[in-house]
Design an enzyme around this catalytic site. Structure first.
Site, PDB file in Angstrom:
ATOM      1  CB  CYS A 192      44.600  34.677  57.603  1.00 49.15           C
ATOM      2  SG  CYS A 192      46.132  35.489  57.150  1.00 49.15           S
ATOM      3  CB  CYS A 209      48.102  34.112  54.223  1.00 46.23           C
ATOM      4  SG  CYS A 209      48.634  34.510  55.895  1.00 46.23           S
TER       5      CYS A 209
END
Lengths: 78, 132
Positions: free
Chosen positions: A10, A13
């Site tokens: 995501c 991240c």
């Protein structure tokens, strides 16, 4: 030194990985930065929310994007 | 009740929404076991994320760091001994919301098998008490 970025891929991240790579580059240290998307690996560390950063097996943060300064602190205290 | 939760789905990404950590005492009594059931069902309903309460007392780094990363901490205790809440506070965390099942009309005993009807009733009371 091995630095693992635990996350699903995501936005947070990806941002975490960028910050870690920037810290490694600015410090001029040799480190293997690995993106781990297998959530079973996260559970093995006891990490239940992501993103998370693990340095040489030591969980440094979970659920938050770290600051550049904080990552540098982790890497230089080793 | 909602569908099965796979373990790998148990890791939650903070990009999705605010993380509400659910910490059940999971003690050795009917009310203790019911706290775990409540935490599981609230997780399935998307109202929070079940966490590992025992890891707090065990000082497990990954679990402590995960708790630091939550936006809200809910302790679900079975009885007035409040083991979940006390464990969290002993570790330095602030419990934002707290519920005790024995104070919601469930009498504590040694039975470990949970009754589905009672579980549904308690779930409704917990959601009302926690306003979630």
């Amino acid at each position: 030194m091995k630095i693992e970025i635990l996350g699903s891929g995501c936005a947070k991240c990806k941002r975490t990985k960028e910050i870690v790579e920037q810290a490694v580059a600015e410090l001029g240290i040799v480190a293997e930065v690995v993106k781990v998307e297998d959530m079973n690996a996260a559970l093995d560390y006891g990490v239940m929310i992501t993103p998370a950063v693990v340095v040489d097996g030591d969980v440094k943060i979970a659920g938050k994007v770290p600051t550049l300064e904080k990552v540098k602190e982790w890497l230089t205290k080793k | 009740m909602a569908g099965e939760v796979k373990m790998t789905e148990g890791v939650k990404c903070t990009c999705e929404a605010a993380i509400v950590g659910l910490y059940a005492c999971a003690g050795g009594s009917n009310v203790g076991q019911m706290t775990n059931k409540v935490a599981v069902e609230l997780t399935k309903k998307g109202k929070g994320k079940i966490m590992c309460t025992v890891g707090i007392g065990g000082d497990v780094p990954g679990i402590l760091k995960s708790t630091e990363g939550t936006d809200e901490i809910i302790a679900i205790d079975g009885c007035a001994l409040m083991c979940a809440k006390r464990s969290l506070e002993r570790a330095g965390f602030t419990v934002d919301k707290h519920v005790i099942l024995s104070e919601l009309g469930m009498k504590k005993n040694k039975e470990l098998d949970l009754n589905e009807n009672e579980a549904n009733e308690i779930m409704a009371k917990v959601e009302e008490a926690l306003k979630i």
